[in-house]
Enzyme design. Structure first.
Site, PDB file in Angstrom:
ATOM      1  CG  PHE A 136      -3.379   9.320  39.225  1.00  0.00           C
ATOM      2  CD1 PHE A 136      -3.047   9.136  40.561  1.00  0.00           C
ATOM      3  CD2 PHE A 136      -2.451   9.967  38.403  1.00  0.00           C
ATOM      4  CE1 PHE A 136      -1.838   9.599  41.078  1.00  0.00           C
ATOM      5  CE2 PHE A 136      -1.229  10.433  38.909  1.00  0.00           C
ATOM      6  CZ  PHE A 136      -0.933  10.244  40.257  1.00  0.00           C
ATOM      7  CB  ILE A 170      -7.884  12.051  33.539  1.00  0.00           C
ATOM      8  CG1 ILE A 170      -7.287  13.414  33.909  1.00  0.00           C
ATOM      9  CG2 ILE A 170      -7.982  11.120  34.757  1.00  0.00           C
ATOM     10  CD1 ILE A 170      -5.812  13.423  34.332  1.00  0.00           C
ATOM     11  N   GLY A 245       5.287   9.073  43.971  1.00  0.00           N
ATOM     12  CA  GLY A 245       5.436   7.726  44.539  1.00  0.00           C
ATOM     13  C   GLY A 245       4.488   6.736  43.869  1.00  0.00           C
ATOM     14  CB  ALA A 250       1.879   3.656  37.316  1.00  0.00           C
ATOM     15  CG  LEU A 346       2.810  -8.630   9.123  1.00  0.00           C
ATOM     16  CD1 LEU A 346       3.991  -8.817  10.072  1.00  0.00           C
ATOM     17  CD2 LEU A 346       1.509  -8.612   9.912  1.00  0.00           C
ATOM     18  CD  GLU A 371       2.164   6.133  34.752  1.00  0.00           C
ATOM     19  OE1 GLU A 371       2.907   6.637  35.612  1.00  0.00           O
ATOM     20  OE2 GLU A 371       1.096   5.588  35.004  1.00  0.00           O
TER      21      GLU A 371
HETATM   22  P1  TGC Z   1      11.504  17.274  42.491  1.00  0.00           P
HETATM   23  O1  TGC Z   1      11.862  18.526  43.189  1.00  0.00           O
HETATM   24  O2  TGC Z   1      12.568  16.484  41.796  1.00  0.00           O
HETATM   25  O3  TGC Z   1      10.717  16.289  43.475  1.00  0.00           O
HETATM   26  C1  TGC Z   1       9.677  16.718  44.311  1.00  0.00           C
HETATM   27  C2  TGC Z   1       9.563  15.734  45.451  1.00  0.00           C
HETATM   28  O4  TGC Z   1       9.184  14.459  44.933  1.00  0.00           O
HETATM   29  C3  TGC Z   1      10.217  13.489  45.251  1.00  0.00           C
HETATM   30  N1  TGC Z   1      10.292  12.563  44.088  1.00  0.00           N
HETATM   31  C4  TGC Z   1       9.781  11.360  44.094  1.00  0.00           C
HETATM   32  N2  TGC Z   1       9.160  10.655  45.058  1.00  0.00           N
HETATM   33  C5  TGC Z   1       8.740   9.421  44.764  1.00  0.00           C
HETATM   34  N3  TGC Z   1       8.897   8.877  43.536  1.00  0.00           N
HETATM   35  C6  TGC Z   1       9.501   9.557  42.527  1.00  0.00           C
HETATM   36  N4  TGC Z   1       9.621   9.007  41.308  1.00  0.00           N
HETATM   37  C7  TGC Z   1       9.988  10.847  42.789  1.00  0.00           C
HETATM   38  N5  TGC Z   1      10.617  11.808  42.047  1.00  0.00           N
HETATM   39  C8  TGC Z   1      10.802  12.856  42.873  1.00  0.00           C
HETATM   40  C9  TGC Z   1      11.461  14.281  45.482  1.00  0.00           C
HETATM   41  O5  TGC Z   1      12.364  13.594  46.295  1.00  0.00           O
HETATM   42  C10 TGC Z   1      10.886  15.516  46.167  1.00  0.00           C
HETATM   43  O6  TGC Z   1      10.574  15.176  47.504  1.00  0.00           O
HETATM   44  P2  TGC Z   1      10.747  16.268  48.674  1.00  0.00           P
HETATM   45  O7  TGC Z   1      10.380  15.523  49.905  1.00  0.00           O
HETATM   46  O8  TGC Z   1      12.165  16.717  48.579  1.00  0.00           O
HETATM   47  O9  TGC Z   1       9.771  17.360  48.333  1.00  0.00           O
HETATM   48  O10 TGC Z   1      10.318  17.633  41.476  1.00  0.00           O
HETATM   49  P3  TGC Z   1      10.369  18.436  40.111  1.00  0.00           P
HETATM   50  O11 TGC Z   1       9.249  19.418  40.169  1.00  0.00           O
HETATM   51  O12 TGC Z   1      11.763  18.952  39.819  1.00  0.00           O
HETATM   52  O13 TGC Z   1       9.962  17.329  39.041  1.00  0.00           O
HETATM   53  C11 TGC Z   1      10.749  16.219  38.812  1.00  0.00           C
HETATM   54  C12 TGC Z   1      10.192  15.404  37.619  1.00  0.00           C
HETATM   55  C13 TGC Z   1      10.274  16.199  36.342  1.00  0.00           C
HETATM   56  C14 TGC Z   1      11.060  14.176  37.505  1.00  0.00           C
HETATM   57  C15 TGC Z   1       8.741  15.007  37.908  1.00  0.00           C
HETATM   58  O14 TGC Z   1       7.901  16.083  38.002  1.00  0.00           O
HETATM   59  C16 TGC Z   1       8.172  14.047  36.869  1.00  0.00           C
HETATM   60  O15 TGC Z   1       8.339  12.855  37.006  1.00  0.00           O
HETATM   61  N6  TGC Z   1       7.461  14.558  35.793  1.00  0.00           N
HETATM   62  C17 TGC Z   1       6.763  13.698  34.876  1.00  0.00           C
HETATM   63  C18 TGC Z   1       5.282  13.808  35.146  1.00  0.00           C
HETATM   64  C19 TGC Z   1       4.574  12.510  34.987  1.00  0.00           C
HETATM   65  O16 TGC Z   1       5.142  11.446  34.945  1.00  0.00           O
HETATM   66  N7  TGC Z   1       3.262  12.582  34.920  1.00  0.00           N
HETATM   67  C20 TGC Z   1       2.475  11.413  34.875  1.00  0.00           C
HETATM   68  C21 TGC Z   1       1.005  11.740  35.075  1.00  0.00           C
HETATM   69  S1  TGC Z   1       0.034  10.308  35.418  1.00  0.00           S
HETATM   70  C22 TGC Z   1      -0.039   9.480  33.993  1.00  0.00           C
HETATM   71  O17 TGC Z   1       0.546   9.778  33.021  1.00  0.00           O
HETATM   72  C23 TGC Z   1      -0.912   8.275  34.045  1.00  0.00           C
HETATM   73  S2  TGC Z   1      -1.061   7.426  32.548  1.00  0.00           S
HETATM   74  C24 TGC Z   1      -1.633   5.982  33.208  1.00  0.00           C
HETATM   75  C25 TGC Z   1      -2.111   5.015  32.229  1.00  0.00           C
HETATM   76  O18 TGC Z   1      -3.070   5.278  31.486  1.00  0.00           O
HETATM   77  O19 TGC Z   1      -1.533   3.900  32.263  1.00  0.00           O
HETATM   78  P1  FAD Z   2       4.715  18.522  27.924  1.00  0.00           P
HETATM   79  O1  FAD Z   2       5.100  18.450  29.355  1.00  0.00           O
HETATM   80  O2  FAD Z   2       4.163  19.799  27.392  1.00  0.00           O
HETATM   81  O3  FAD Z   2       5.975  18.094  27.062  1.00  0.00           O
HETATM   82  C1  FAD Z   2       6.092  18.413  25.666  1.00  0.00           C
HETATM   83  C2  FAD Z   2       7.508  17.997  25.220  1.00  0.00           C
HETATM   84  O4  FAD Z   2       8.480  18.787  25.936  1.00  0.00           O
HETATM   85  C3  FAD Z   2       7.824  16.544  25.535  1.00  0.00           C
HETATM   86  O5  FAD Z   2       8.564  15.985  24.478  1.00  0.00           O
HETATM   87  C4  FAD Z   2       8.682  16.622  26.786  1.00  0.00           C
HETATM   88  O6  FAD Z   2       9.574  15.523  26.898  1.00  0.00           O
HETATM   89  C5  FAD Z   2       9.420  17.927  26.562  1.00  0.00           C
HETATM   90  N1  FAD Z   2       9.873  18.542  27.812  1.00  0.00           N
HETATM   91  C6  FAD Z   2       9.126  18.994  28.845  1.00  0.00           C
HETATM   92  N2  FAD Z   2       9.908  19.466  29.826  1.00  0.00           N
HETATM   93  C7  FAD Z   2      11.193  19.277  29.426  1.00  0.00           C
HETATM   94  C8  FAD Z   2      12.466  19.545  29.994  1.00  0.00           C
HETATM   95  N3  FAD Z   2      12.600  20.045  31.237  1.00  0.00           N
HETATM   96  N4  FAD Z   2      13.565  19.246  29.271  1.00  0.00           N
HETATM   97  C9  FAD Z   2      13.470  18.680  28.038  1.00  0.00           C
HETATM   98  N5  FAD Z   2      12.297  18.421  27.440  1.00  0.00           N
HETATM   99  C10 FAD Z   2      11.167  18.706  28.132  1.00  0.00           C
HETATM  100  N6  FAD Z   2      -2.040  12.160  33.266  1.00  0.00           N
HETATM  101  C11 FAD Z   2      -2.658  11.956  34.457  1.00  0.00           C
HETATM  102  O7  FAD Z   2      -2.471  12.694  35.418  1.00  0.00           O
HETATM  103  N7  FAD Z   2      -3.496  10.866  34.620  1.00  0.00           N
HETATM  104  C12 FAD Z   2      -3.768  10.008  33.608  1.00  0.00           C
HETATM  105  O8  FAD Z   2      -4.518   9.033  33.791  1.00  0.00           O
HETATM  106  C13 FAD Z   2      -3.146  10.241  32.339  1.00  0.00           C
HETATM  107  N8  FAD Z   2      -3.450   9.424  31.278  1.00  0.00           N
HETATM  108  C14 FAD Z   2      -2.975   9.746  30.042  1.00  0.00           C
HETATM  109  C15 FAD Z   2      -3.429   9.043  28.922  1.00  0.00           C
HETATM  110  C16 FAD Z   2      -2.993   9.390  27.652  1.00  0.00           C
HETATM  111  C17 FAD Z   2      -3.530   8.675  26.458  1.00  0.00           C
HETATM  112  C18 FAD Z   2      -2.040  10.436  27.485  1.00  0.00           C
HETATM  113  C19 FAD Z   2      -1.527  10.800  26.124  1.00  0.00           C
HETATM  114  C20 FAD Z   2      -1.595  11.123  28.582  1.00  0.00           C
HETATM  115  C21 FAD Z   2      -2.062  10.812  29.865  1.00  0.00           C
HETATM  116  N9  FAD Z   2      -1.680  11.570  30.990  1.00  0.00           N
HETATM  117  C22 FAD Z   2      -2.279  11.349  32.207  1.00  0.00           C
HETATM  118  C23 FAD Z   2      -0.840  12.746  30.826  1.00  0.00           C
HETATM  119  C24 FAD Z   2       0.634  12.454  30.622  1.00  0.00           C
HETATM  120  O9  FAD Z   2       1.236  12.052  31.813  1.00  0.00           O
HETATM  121  C25 FAD Z   2       1.288  13.704  30.036  1.00  0.00           C
HETATM  122  O10 FAD Z   2       0.837  13.802  28.685  1.00  0.00           O
HETATM  123  C26 FAD Z   2       2.801  13.665  30.096  1.00  0.00           C
HETATM  124  O11 FAD Z   2       3.242  13.713  31.437  1.00  0.00           O
HETATM  125  C27 FAD Z   2       3.446  14.808  29.289  1.00  0.00           C
HETATM  126  O12 FAD Z   2       2.840  16.032  29.571  1.00  0.00           O
HETATM  127  P2  FAD Z   2       2.370  16.977  28.339  1.00  0.00           P
HETATM  128  O13 FAD Z   2       1.524  16.139  27.431  1.00  0.00           O
HETATM  129  O14 FAD Z   2       1.757  18.183  28.939  1.00  0.00           O
HETATM  130  O15 FAD Z   2       3.691  17.327  27.575  1.00  0.00           O
END
Ligand code: TGC
Ligand code: FAD
Length: 392
Positions: A136, A170, A245, A250, A346, A371
């Site tokens: 993803f 990723i 979504g 996840a 430990l 996430e």
């Molecule tokens: P914002 O303006 O708040 O929202 C944009 C649109 O998205 C909707 N929305 C959601 N919809 C479904 N589920 C959610 N949890 C949602 N959160 C927001 C929202 O209603 C809006 O919809 P619409 O129709 O009005 O456009 O967006 P923002 O740009 O201000 O960002 C909000 C924020 C910071 C919470 C969001 O960007 C966020 O969650 N950031 C964290 C990024 C993150 O979690 N990345 C994960 C990457 S994948 C990964 O890490 C996989 S690891 C997997 C593994 O190895 O297990």
């Molecule tokens: P940054 O966004 O640069 O954040 C750095 C610091 O700033 C953090 O402490 C954060 O909390 C803080 N910060 C950022 N914005 C704010 C704010 N507005 N206010 C206060 N503090 C803030 N992504 C995918 O898409 N797919 C995957 O499969 C995937 N797998 C992963 C596997 C691993 C092992 C790891 C480490 C990451 C993976 N990720 C994946 C990416 C992961 O989702 C991101 O690392 C994560 O979302 C944080 O982004 P960043 O590392 O760029 O940190």
């Protein structure tokens, strides 16, 4: 590594809240982890290698698409069964759970929810059986917590799309057969595209030297003028809400998974505390060690109840994104704190691969970041309860 003697803690009889099916699914996953994961995982983590031979077993215990309907190859289970499978897998290793999370929630889920019938039939059965592994691509080098800023983009070339950009961090990327990639079209709208290994201009270099999630392969996705067939666009949802979504599903699985890692650390520390003699008695007889164990079981129990309730809400279609976010944040922090406390209990042995604790602690350092970081989840709760957005 020591033999796996794991006994699951259940201080508040949470088992009584589960159905027979939940327990059967959970026990099958638990037995499989003891048999197939525990004996090999330390070696693979030390070598920084994903144990590919477990893919078939993951499929057999229903870890690939637990709640995807049976007609598409999924297990057709409810959300609590899904959570329990994640708990048991992460009890073995967070990296293995990562593979299952990505496959189920981040690849199968968007194809099921946002794809058309042809895409569902083409990809879901192969993903459910483990014939295909997916990844993803949301995060980019300059856009992690703020994925809405992504610069990966595609242009409509008439008979195909032309994809350019890069994703990083990723999970599963280095060996994935298919990638669900989020990119902006010429109007700046985010869509999901299914990119297949072998498409010209698509490469997936591995990220090396991780101290965390060593048994999970992480890499980049690089798109250099990749021609993506038009039928590979997921047509039924666009905008940032589409990838977010998937994250709801996840993050929910991670909330359960983290309990598994915490249980393993607690169980290991409890057993060790009864066996390790210092000053003429088991260290578990000292008040300071009992304090650690008592706090651990309290936090695990609270997390179990939180997650079970969230599962009920998910089954009823009532769980909000913010509720899921709270459980992910709470449970991962809880597990990381328990891993740190258990490691200390430990003593020197806690840093070795003889016991699983250090590996869990290191893994959880990724789990608390991916996430959505811990801080991002705090802000999601803050926004939800105040109505005031503190992200920007
Ligand atoms: P914002 O303006 O708040 O929202 C944009 C649109 O998205 C909707 N929305 C959601 N919809 C479904 N589920 C959610 N949890 C949602 N959160 C927001 C929202 O209603 C809006 O919809 P619409 O129709 O009005 O456009 O967006 P923002 O740009 O201000 O960002 C909000 C924020 C910071 C919470 C969001 O960007 C966020 O969650 N950031 C964290 C990024 C993150 O979690 N990345 C994960 C990457 S994948 C990964 O890490 C996989 S690891 C997997 C593994 O190895 O297990
Ligand atoms: P940054 O966004 O640069 O954040 C750095 C610091 O700033 C953090 O402490 C954060 O909390 C803080 N910060 C950022 N914005 C704010 C704010 N507005 N206010 C206060 N503090 C803030 N992504 C995918 O898409 N797919 C995957 O499969 C995937 N797998 C992963 C596997 C691993 C092992 C790891 C480490 C990451 C993976 N990720 C994946 C990416 C992961 O989702 C991101 O690392 C994560 O979302 C944080 O982004 P960043 O590392 O760029 O940190």
């Amino acid at each position: 590594m020591k033999p796996d003697l794991f006994e699951a803690p259940d201080y508040y009889n949470v088992d009584e809240l589960l159905t027979e099916e939940h327990k059967l699914v959970r026990d099958a996953a638990r037995e499989w982890v003891k048999r197939e994961v525990s004996p090999i995982i330390e070696e693979y983590a030390q070598r920084a290698e994903f144990p590919k031979q477990i893919v078939k077993g993951l499929a057999e215990i229903g870890a690939f698409g637990p709640y995807i309907p049976v007609e598409y190859g999924g297990a057709g289970l409810d959300q609590i069964s899904y959570g329990l499978i994640m708990q048991e897998i992460e009890r073995g290793d967070s990296g293995v759970r990562s593979t299952a999370s990505v496959q189920s929630s981040l690849v199968m889920y968007p194809i099921w929810k946002y794809g058309n019938e042809e895409q569902r039939k083409k990809y879901l059965p192969k993903l459910a059986s483990g014939e295909y592994i997916g990844c993803f691509g949301l995060t980019e080098p300059d856009y992690g917590s703020n994925p809405g800023g992504m610069v990966t983009n595609f242009k409509d070339m008439g008979d195909h799309y032309l994809l350019n950009g890069a994703k990083m961090w990723i999970s599963n990327a280095p060996f994935a057969d298919v990638a669900v990639v989020w990119a902006k079209n010429e109007e700046g709208r985010i869509w999901g595209l299914i990119v297949e290994r072998g498409m010209e201009g698509f490469s997936t270099p591995e990220t090396h030297n991780k101290w965390s999630l060593r048994a999970s392969a992480t890499g980049e996705l690089i798109f250099d003028n990749v021609k993506v067939p038009k039928e590979n666009l997921l047509p039924n949802k666009s905008g940032l809400g589409a990838p977010l979504g998937c994250l709801d599903s996840a993050r929910y699985g991670i909330a359960w998974g983290a309990i598994g890692a915490a249980m393993d650390c607690y169980d290991t520390a409890l057993r060790y505390s009864k066996e390790r003699i210092q000053f003429g008695k088991p260290i578990g007889g000292f008040q300071l060690q009992q304090k650690k164990l008592a706090e651990m079981i309290t936090e695990i129990t609270k997390a179990q109840l939180l997650t079970w309730r969230l599962g009920v809400l998910r089954n009823e279609g009532k769980a909000t994104s913010a509720q899921i976010s709270m459980a992910k944040r709470n449970n991962v922090e809880m597990a990381l704190n328990i891993a740190h406390q258990a490691r200390q209990m430990l003593g020197g042995m806690g840093i070795t691969g003889e016991y699983p604790i250090m590996r869990h602690a290191m893994n959880l350092e990724s789990v608390i970041t991916y996430e959505g970081t811990h801080d991002i989840h705090l802000l999601i709760t803050g926004f939800d309860i105040t109505g005031l957005n503190a992200f920007k």
